[in-house]
Design a protein around this motif. Structure first.
Motif, PDB file in Angstrom:
ATOM      1  N   ILE A 139       0.790  -1.340   0.061  1.00  0.00           N
ATOM      2  CA  ILE A 139      -0.019  -0.154  -0.044  1.00  0.00           C
ATOM      3  C   ILE A 139       0.953   1.234  -0.031  1.00  0.00           C
ATOM      4  O   ILE A 139       1.545   1.365   0.951  1.00  0.00           O
ATOM      5  N   VAL A 140       0.722   1.990  -1.044  1.00  0.00           N
ATOM      6  CA  VAL A 140       1.711   3.283  -1.172  1.00  0.00           C
ATOM      7  C   VAL A 140       1.015   4.430  -0.608  1.00  0.00           C
ATOM      8  O   VAL A 140       1.648   5.066   0.069  1.00  0.00           O
ATOM      9  N   LYS A 141      -0.364   4.513  -0.595  1.00  0.00           N
ATOM     10  CA  LYS A 141      -1.063   5.615  -0.088  1.00  0.00           C
ATOM     11  C   LYS A 141      -2.553   5.183   0.137  1.00  0.00           C
ATOM     12  O   LYS A 141      -3.119   4.525  -0.568  1.00  0.00           O
ATOM     13  N   GLU A 142      -3.118   5.583   1.397  1.00  0.00           N
ATOM     14  CA  GLU A 142      -4.769   5.860   1.592  1.00  0.00           C
ATOM     15  C   GLU A 142      -4.895   7.059   1.556  1.00  0.00           C
ATOM     16  O   GLU A 142      -4.624   7.815   2.130  1.00  0.00           O
ATOM     17  N   ILE A 143      -6.219   7.261   0.994  1.00  0.00           N
ATOM     18  CA  ILE A 143      -6.715   8.659   0.919  1.00  0.00           C
ATOM     19  C   ILE A 143      -8.087   8.746   0.754  1.00  0.00           C
ATOM     20  O   ILE A 143      -8.602   7.721   0.100  1.00  0.00           O
ATOM     21  N   THR A 144      -8.984   9.713   1.138  1.00  0.00           N
ATOM     22  CA  THR A 144     -10.249   9.984   0.835  1.00  0.00           C
ATOM     23  C   THR A 144     -10.590  10.571  -0.375  1.00  0.00           C
ATOM     24  O   THR A 144      -9.472  11.299  -0.855  1.00  0.00           O
ATOM     25  N   LYS A 145     -11.715  10.552  -0.742  1.00  0.00           N
ATOM     26  CA  LYS A 145     -12.209  11.179  -1.909  1.00  0.00           C
ATOM     27  C   LYS A 145     -11.555  12.573  -2.126  1.00  0.00           C
ATOM     28  O   LYS A 145     -11.113  13.298  -2.976  1.00  0.00           O
ATOM     29  N   GLU A 146     -12.027  13.156  -1.058  1.00  0.00           N
ATOM     30  CA  GLU A 146     -11.916  14.822  -0.902  1.00  0.00           C
ATOM     31  C   GLU A 146     -10.490  15.116  -0.764  1.00  0.00           C
ATOM     32  O   GLU A 146      -9.963  16.079  -1.381  1.00  0.00           O
ATOM     33  N   GLU A 147      -9.504  14.109  -0.019  1.00  0.00           N
ATOM     34  CA  GLU A 147      -8.109  14.598   0.019  1.00  0.00           C
ATOM     35  C   GLU A 147      -7.541  14.210  -1.406  1.00  0.00           C
ATOM     36  O   GLU A 147      -6.452  14.988  -1.684  1.00  0.00           O
ATOM     37  N   LEU A 148      -8.181  13.300  -1.945  1.00  0.00           N
ATOM     38  CA  LEU A 148      -7.588  13.242  -3.512  1.00  0.00           C
ATOM     39  C   LEU A 148      -7.867  14.398  -4.359  1.00  0.00           C
ATOM     40  O   LEU A 148      -6.946  14.856  -5.065  1.00  0.00           O
ATOM     41  N   GLU A 149      -8.900  14.944  -4.282  1.00  0.00           N
ATOM     42  CA  GLU A 149      -9.219  16.081  -4.909  1.00  0.00           C
ATOM     43  C   GLU A 149      -8.432  17.237  -4.691  1.00  0.00           C
ATOM     44  O   GLU A 149      -7.975  18.011  -5.769  1.00  0.00           O
ATOM     45  N   LEU A 150      -8.014  17.444  -3.574  1.00  0.00           N
ATOM     46  CA  LEU A 150      -7.181  18.325  -3.123  1.00  0.00           C
ATOM     47  C   LEU A 150      -5.506  18.181  -3.599  1.00  0.00           C
ATOM     48  O   LEU A 150      -4.970  19.009  -4.037  1.00  0.00           O
ATOM     49  N   GLU A 151      -5.285  16.858  -3.602  1.00  0.00           N
ATOM     50  CA  GLU A 151      -3.724  16.811  -3.893  1.00  0.00           C
ATOM     51  C   GLU A 151      -3.861  16.651  -5.596  1.00  0.00           C
ATOM     52  O   GLU A 151      -2.562  16.510  -5.951  1.00  0.00           O
ATOM     53  N   CYS A 152      -4.909  16.346  -6.263  1.00  0.00           N
ATOM     54  CA  CYS A 152      -4.700  16.202  -7.689  1.00  0.00           C
ATOM     55  C   CYS A 152      -4.577  17.653  -8.075  1.00  0.00           C
ATOM     56  O   CYS A 152      -5.203  18.641  -7.594  1.00  0.00           O
ATOM     57  N   ASN A 153      -3.478  17.787  -8.981  1.00  0.00           N
ATOM     58  CA  ASN A 153      -3.258  19.126  -9.295  1.00  0.00           C
ATOM     59  C   ASN A 153      -4.520  19.536 -10.353  1.00  0.00           C
ATOM     60  O   ASN A 153      -4.621  19.157 -11.348  1.00  0.00           O
ATOM     61  N   SER A 154      -4.876  20.750  -9.857  1.00  0.00           N
ATOM     62  CA  SER A 154      -5.983  21.395 -10.646  1.00  0.00           C
ATOM     63  C   SER A 154      -5.764  22.764 -10.745  1.00  0.00           C
ATOM     64  O   SER A 154      -5.152  23.405  -9.795  1.00  0.00           O
ATOM     65  N   GLU A 155      -5.758  23.572 -11.620  1.00  0.00           N
ATOM     66  CA  GLU A 155      -5.663  25.025 -11.835  1.00  0.00           C
ATOM     67  C   GLU A 155      -6.684  25.665 -12.741  1.00  0.00           C
ATOM     68  O   GLU A 155      -7.443  25.117 -13.755  1.00  0.00           O
ATOM     69  N   ILE A 156      -7.027  26.735 -12.483  1.00  0.00           N
ATOM     70  CA  ILE A 156      -7.803  27.692 -13.249  1.00  0.00           C
ATOM     71  C   ILE A 156      -6.588  28.758 -13.964  1.00  0.00           C
ATOM     72  O   ILE A 156      -5.884  29.415 -13.139  1.00  0.00           O
ATOM     73  N   LYS A 157      -6.977  28.769 -15.407  1.00  0.00           N
ATOM     74  CA  LYS A 157      -6.133  29.723 -16.208  1.00  0.00           C
ATOM     75  C   LYS A 157      -6.833  30.928 -16.398  1.00  0.00           C
ATOM     76  O   LYS A 157      -8.152  30.830 -16.997  1.00  0.00           O
ATOM     77  N   LEU A 158      -6.392  32.032 -16.502  1.00  0.00           N
ATOM     78  CA  LEU A 158      -7.134  33.253 -16.683  1.00  0.00           C
ATOM     79  C   LEU A 158      -6.303  34.323 -17.476  1.00  0.00           C
ATOM     80  O   LEU A 158      -5.123  34.249 -17.485  1.00  0.00           O
ATOM     81  N   LEU A 159      -6.947  34.791 -18.358  1.00  0.00           N
ATOM     82  CA  LEU A 159      -6.474  35.899 -19.414  1.00  0.00           C
ATOM     83  C   LEU A 159      -7.462  37.025 -19.088  1.00  0.00           C
ATOM     84  O   LEU A 159      -8.484  36.962 -19.679  1.00  0.00           O
ATOM     85  N   THR A 160      -6.979  38.296 -18.635  1.00  0.00           N
ATOM     86  CA  THR A 160      -7.825  39.041 -18.195  1.00  0.00           C
ATOM     87  C   THR A 160      -7.441  40.582 -18.784  1.00  0.00           C
ATOM     88  O   THR A 160      -6.366  40.762 -19.166  1.00  0.00           O
ATOM     89  N   SER A 161      -8.315  41.700 -18.453  1.00  0.00           N
ATOM     90  CA  SER A 161      -7.733  42.937 -18.927  1.00  0.00           C
ATOM     91  C   SER A 161      -6.913  43.620 -18.159  1.00  0.00           C
ATOM     92  O   SER A 161      -6.232  44.594 -18.468  1.00  0.00           O
ATOM     93  N   ASP A 162      -6.569  43.234 -16.905  1.00  0.00           N
ATOM     94  CA  ASP A 162      -5.835  43.959 -16.067  1.00  0.00           C
ATOM     95  C   ASP A 162      -5.202  42.936 -15.081  1.00  0.00           C
ATOM     96  O   ASP A 162      -5.768  42.484 -13.911  1.00  0.00           O
ATOM     97  N   ASP A 163      -4.051  42.358 -15.524  1.00  0.00           N
ATOM     98  CA  ASP A 163      -3.394  41.214 -14.535  1.00  0.00           C
ATOM     99  C   ASP A 163      -3.087  41.731 -13.234  1.00  0.00           C
ATOM    100  O   ASP A 163      -3.265  40.815 -12.270  1.00  0.00           O
ATOM    101  N   GLU A 164      -2.439  43.010 -12.973  1.00  0.00           N
ATOM    102  CA  GLU A 164      -1.837  43.334 -11.756  1.00  0.00           C
ATOM    103  C   GLU A 164      -3.189  43.473 -10.703  1.00  0.00           C
ATOM    104  O   GLU A 164      -3.036  42.822  -9.493  1.00  0.00           O
ATOM    105  N   LYS A 165      -4.435  44.118 -11.542  1.00  0.00           N
ATOM    106  CA  LYS A 165      -5.487  44.354 -10.467  1.00  0.00           C
ATOM    107  C   LYS A 165      -6.218  42.840 -10.062  1.00  0.00           C
ATOM    108  O   LYS A 165      -6.424  42.762  -8.853  1.00  0.00           O
ATOM    109  N   THR A 166      -6.218  42.043 -11.094  1.00  0.00           N
ATOM    110  CA  THR A 166      -6.786  40.624 -10.908  1.00  0.00           C
ATOM    111  C   THR A 166      -5.862  39.774  -9.795  1.00  0.00           C
ATOM    112  O   THR A 166      -6.490  39.291  -8.948  1.00  0.00           O
ATOM    113  N   HIS A 167      -4.507  40.035  -9.940  1.00  0.00           N
ATOM    114  CA  HIS A 167      -3.717  39.547  -8.993  1.00  0.00           C
ATOM    115  C   HIS A 167      -4.010  39.837  -7.613  1.00  0.00           C
ATOM    116  O   HIS A 167      -4.159  38.973  -6.670  1.00  0.00           O
ATOM    117  N   LYS A 168      -4.340  41.201  -7.367  1.00  0.00           N
ATOM    118  CA  LYS A 168      -4.507  41.707  -6.184  1.00  0.00           C
ATOM    119  C   LYS A 168      -6.095  41.182  -5.601  1.00  0.00           C
ATOM    120  O   LYS A 168      -5.902  40.784  -4.642  1.00  0.00           O
TER     121      LYS A 168
END
Length: 165
Positions: free
Chosen positions: A75-104
């Motif tokens: 057994i390499v790892k035991e993990i709940t579905k919720e923990e797995l969802e957090l550990e799986c790399n997920s990201e949102i990519k954005l292209l906006t009209s104002d990156d500096e303001k968006t970042h803030k």
């Protein structure tokens, strides 16, 4: 028919604990959906705990609430579905009209943000966050030119965990 018959025999006495080895192996799509519904019904309506051994990770992701990942007999790892969802790399990519303001704005909301190739990447952003992000940026007068969501699948997570390709 063998898979259905085997499952039928196994559930006749309404067991408290059931072990299934590759329960959807060799089934057509209709049979897979049928077996999945039976497994969910057993668990939710009758309280049966079900241990499923399978190589079909995408199928497991539709059923499992807890995972035990085994590699080379250990057994390499035991993990709940919720923990797995957090550990799986997920990201949102954005292209906006104002990156500096968006970042803030997004940093104030607790998002971890990186800039890469003219796009902002929200690390560990969940699909559910997209609406909140869109609304908060719009409220601040920032317009979204592009927004996308990417999530590492269970297969990718498994291969990363065991050092596979």
């Amino acid at each position: 028919m063998r898979q259905r018959l085997g499952l039928g025999v196994a559930i006749l006495n309404k067991p408290d604990f059931l072990i299934l080895d590759e329960p959807v192996n060799g089934l057509d799509p209709e049979g897979i959906v049928e077996i999945r519904k039976i497994i969910q019904e057993l668990n939710q309506a009758h309280g049966t705990t079900i241990l499923i051994s399978s190589h079909l990770l995408s199928e497991l992701s539709m059923l499992a609430t807890r995972y035990g990942i085994i590699h080379q007999g250990k057994i390499v790892k035991e993990i709940t579905k919720e923990e797995l969802e957090l550990e799986c790399n997920s990201e949102i990519k954005l292209l906006t009209s104002d990156d500096e303001k968006t970042h803030k704005v997004l940093k104030e909301q607790g998002f971890a943000i990186q800039k890469e190739n003219q796009q902002l990447h929200i690390i560990q952003g969940m699909r559910e966050d997209m609406e909140k992000i869109g609304k908060s940026l719009f409220d601040k007068g920032i317009y979204i030119k592009e927004m996308s969501y990417k999530e590492e699948q269970l297969e990718e997570y498994f291969l990363d965990l065991i050092g596979g390709k």
